[in-house]
Design a protein around this motif. Structure first.
Motif, mmCIF file in Angstrom:
data_model
loop_
_atom_site.group_PDB
_atom_site.id
_atom_site.type_symbol
_atom_site.label_atom_id
_atom_site.label_comp_id
_atom_site.label_asym_id
_atom_site.label_seq_id
_atom_site.Cartn_x
_atom_site.Cartn_y
_atom_site.Cartn_z
ATOM 1 N N UNK A 104 -3.876 10.215 -2.234
ATOM 2 C CA UNK A 104 -4.114 9.258 -3.028
ATOM 3 C C UNK A 104 -3.615 7.980 -2.553
ATOM 4 N N UNK A 105 -4.487 6.869 -2.443
ATOM 5 C CA UNK A 105 -4.011 5.874 -1.860
ATOM 6 C C UNK A 105 -4.169 4.860 -2.689
ATOM 7 N N UNK A 106 -3.111 3.732 -2.928
ATOM 8 C CA UNK A 106 -2.895 2.971 -3.911
ATOM 9 C C UNK A 106 -2.245 1.575 -3.239
ATOM 10 N N UNK A 107 -2.971 0.518 -3.940
ATOM 11 C CA UNK A 107 -2.541 -0.865 -3.691
ATOM 12 C C UNK A 107 -1.837 -1.415 -4.841
ATOM 13 N N UNK A 135 0.879 -1.075 -0.022
ATOM 14 C CA UNK A 135 -0.031 -0.102 0.020
ATOM 15 C C UNK A 135 0.899 1.115 0.017
ATOM 16 N N UNK A 136 0.552 2.184 -0.780
ATOM 17 C CA UNK A 136 1.167 3.345 -0.979
ATOM 18 C C UNK A 136 0.154 4.691 -0.800
ATOM 19 N N UNK A 155 4.178 4.552 3.312
ATOM 20 C CA UNK A 155 4.017 3.061 2.462
ATOM 21 C C UNK A 155 3.630 2.167 3.787
ATOM 22 N N UNK A 156 2.912 1.195 3.281
ATOM 23 C CA UNK A 156 2.725 0.106 4.054
ATOM 24 C C UNK A 156 1.894 0.293 5.267
ATOM 25 N N UNK A 157 2.044 -0.082 6.370
ATOM 26 C CA UNK A 157 1.247 0.158 7.644
ATOM 27 C C UNK A 157 1.422 1.923 7.861
ATOM 28 N N UNK A 158 2.511 2.390 7.463
ATOM 29 C CA UNK A 158 2.292 3.858 7.745
ATOM 30 C C UNK A 158 1.406 4.584 7.098
#
Lengths: 421, 273
Positions: A56-59, A4-5, A93-96
């Motif tokens: 913007x949230x992207x997987x 995830x970013x 990134x990731x959990x952050x």
């Protein structure tokens, strides 16, 4: 594996000139999401834009490429060289990234900590993503968890408690005096944005009469019409003091509009029923000596500001508690996310089968008397090889890369099918 | 009997701690548990006193120990009715500790000598004692609410909102509660005094016997009558009512206890120890 970013900018990282250029309207958000659907590196996406932030949230399987693509799209879309806004971007990134979404939705990252609108705005953005089918297993999980966390924080901490605006602080005080504002009579002296806002809040609390006194009667009539109230002449004020419960004053007068004697007289004929004066004017309209009268309460703009400052401090204290709730939520998300990996799913599947086999063998053995040790072992061996054969194809499938759709979807499905959670 | 007393005191303690924590943490569940504990302990308390009446055939109001216990019981009863009717939850932080202290002190006091006296079996007397105690209980709660009003009023007036500001209800609500308590307390007091006079007439043949407690009771009655009158006519709302409710209760305490310590009279026996 899919990661995830989140890239974005907000009121802390970007000046308003940049924010207003980048902000997306609802239609633009949808167009942006459509563009992401065409982009091979972006598997899932969501765009969230308010006046204070664009996120913007992207997987994606390749977050760097996906982020670069997103930046290019923004630059193309807004007709703006990337160099102009990239210095203001943050990137999680990731959990952050997950933590950031949790914090934003819980209003910990807002300009006014604890403001309630943000959650609704995120829900709206998520709805767009659902409509455009850009949200998949991962973003669905992130967002559902987000809504859960935000609600929990709102109900378990005092982050949204107590007013942080002048007009609302005045209403809150009024409720500490009268308990219920229903049926109270209001007199507005003068006009002004804050005073009118306060009157609107009061109307929402079902006060009964609104009276407006203005030096120019016409202006008063105009204002009163807006509130469904009644305009009165300035010289009628002392008479009206006898019946009014809440008086809001905001005139440009250099002297006091209400003095102690006026109110003292009125108090007598209103049999000391409490009266609340809100003085928003500078210089002040209401003689502070009135506060010394029994059952008369005067708050001027500085008093209200003090109240707000204190409330903001309280909210910040509560924010620390909210962060703890978020830490927990991130951990729980992490657990789910890690379980999306192939190996743990296969192990869990195998364990479940073995558990069933063991308990069934035990049951059967009990009803069959005189089973020797060797028979027992044979039974176990049989069950082992059955499990191996049954699991052979699913394991190959899950380990293989021949998925038509996203891998996490199948893993999630496998877990649901066998109740592995 | 002993076991009832112990259960009763323990339940009152539970209620008190619930209400005190409610004040700090403002969780509705704490208040609900507190109210439940109060109701339960009131039931046990009633059983306790009932069993006493059943055994001895008289109302237990012979000495301070018994009267305090009875006063605690009356306060608990008044509290339950009041909260049920007016939903003023904060009352619990006044009533629960008050009842607990009364019952606890009563339990600590030595059980005084119980005189052989049939005078206590009379209906008029039972009625007189219970009504007066219920009236006093109302006025005690009024005093507590008055104190809360004074605290809250100070916070708003001085613009220094401390610990209590968010925890106490609005001024008007506290004021209405105080007024309701005073009005019902005054009514009960009136009925109590009248029955007292009637009983005196039956027993001694005259209504009035210049007993110090009689005189002080009438003074108390006049005090509250004046307070109610001023409130209705001159608008003694808010702080004045609150202050007067506190002063009034001090007068009541003196009538209830002080008289017996300093003066003598035929009421002395109720609170002797």
């Amino acid at each position: 594996m899919t990661d995830i970013i989140l890239i974005g900018l907000n009121h802390k990282t970007a000046p308003v000139e940049i924010r207003e250029c980048i902000a997306f309207s609802n239609e633009e958000t949808c167009i942006m999401l459509d563009t992401f659907l065409q982009e091979p590196t972006v598997k899932e996406s969501m765009v969230f834009s308010t006046c204070n932030r664009v996120e913007i949230l992207i997987a994606s399987d390749d977050i760097d490429k996906a982020a670069a693509a997103a930046q290019n799209y923004i630059s193309d879309f807004k007709n703006m060289p990337a160099g102009k806004f990239t210095p203001h971007l943050y990137r999680h990134e990731g959990y952050e990234a997950v933590r950031h979404v949790f914090r934003v939705a819980s209003s910990l990252d807002s300009m006014m900590v604890g403001e309630p609108q943000i959650l609704g705005q995120i829900k709206e953005a998520y709805r767009s993503a659902i409509r455009k089918r850009t949200a998949g297993v991962i973003l669905n999980r992130v967002l559902h968890k987000t809504f859960f966390v935000a609600k929990k924080i709102r109900s378990e901490t005092g982050i949204g408690d107590h007013a942080v605006s002048i007009s609302y602080a005045a209403i809150e005080l009024g409720r500490k005096i009268f308990g219920n504002l229903e049926g109270k009579k209001v007199l507005l002296i003068g006009a002004g944005e804050m005073a009118e806002l306060a009157v609107e809040h009061l109307i929402r609390h079902k006060v009964s009469d609104i009276n407006v006194a203005n030096r120019t009667f016409e202006r008063g009539v105009e204002l009163a019409a807006g509130f469904n109230g009644q305009a009165i002449h300035f010289k009628e004020i002392p008479e009206f003091l006898k019946h009014m419960d809440i008086i809001i004053s905001s005139t440009g007068s250099p002297d006091f509009v209400l003095n102690r004697d006026m109110v003292k007289k009125a108090m007598r004929s209103r049999k000391n029923r409490p009266v609340f004066f809100i003085d928003i004017a500078v210089p002040r309209d209401i003689d502070p000596a009135i506060n010394k009268l029994n059952n008369a309460y005067v708050y001027d703009i500085d008093d209200l500001k003090d109240v707000i400052d204190e409330n903001i401090k309280d909210r910040q204290k509560e924010a620390a508690r909210a962060e703890r709730i978020i830490d927990e939520a991130v951990l729980s998300f992490k657990k789910w996310y890690e379980s999306l990996d192939v190996v743990p799913v296969i192990i869990a599947l195998r364990k479940k089968m073995e558990g069933i086999a063991r308990s069934e063998i035990k049951k059967t053995a009990q009803s069959m008397n005189g089973l020797s040790e060797a028979d027992h072992k044979a039974l176990f061996r049989m069950s082992e090889s059955m499990i191996n054969k049954i699991l052979h194809d699913p394991t190959l499938f899950l380990k293989g890369n021949g998925f038509h759709k996203e891998k996490s979807l199948y893993l999630d499905m496998a877990k649901k099918l066998f109740r592995l959670d | 009997m002993e076991i009832l007393a112990i259960i009763c005191v323990l339940l009152y303690l539970v209620a008190t701690s619930c209400y005190i924590s409610f004040l700090f943490y403002q969780k509705d569940n704490l208040e609900k548990i507190g109210f439940g504990a109060m109701a339960l302990s009131f039931a046990v308390h009633t059983l306790w006193i009932g069993s006493h009446i059943f055994q001895s055939g008289v109302i237990p109001a012979f000495n301070l120990e018994q009267t305090l216990c009875l006063a605690g019981w009356a306060t608990a009863g008044v509290f339950l009715i009041f909260v049920h009717k007016y939903k003023l939850k904060i009352t619990g932080i006044i009533a629960a500790p008050l009842v607990t202290i009364a019952v606890f002190v009563s339990a600590l006091l030595p059980a005084g000598p119980v005189p052989e006296n049939t005078l206590f079996g009379n209906f008029w007397l039972i009625f007189h004692v219970i009504v007066i105690l219920a009236g006093d209980a109302c006025l005690a709660i009024a005093c507590g609410l008055g104190l809360l009003y004074i605290i809250q009023e100070r916070a708003i007036k001085t613009k220094k909102r401390g610990f209590f500001f968010n925890r106490l209800p609005a001024l008007d609500i506290l004021d209405a509660g105080t007024y309701a308590c005073i009005a019902s307390g005054f009514t009960l007091l009136t009925i109590g005094l009248v029955t007292g006079f009637v009983y005196a007439r039956i027993l001694w043949g005259h209504f009035w016997s210049n007993d110090p407690k009689e005189i002080l009771s009438v003074i108390t009655w006049l005090f509250y009558a004046a307070l109610l009158h001023e409130r209705l006519v001159a608008g003694w709302q808010g702080k004045k009512t609150a202050i007067m409710s506190v002063i009034g209760f001090v007068v009541i305490l003196f009538t209830f206890l002080g008289v017996n310590f300093f003066l003598k009279g035929h009421h002395g026996i109720f609170t002797s120890w």
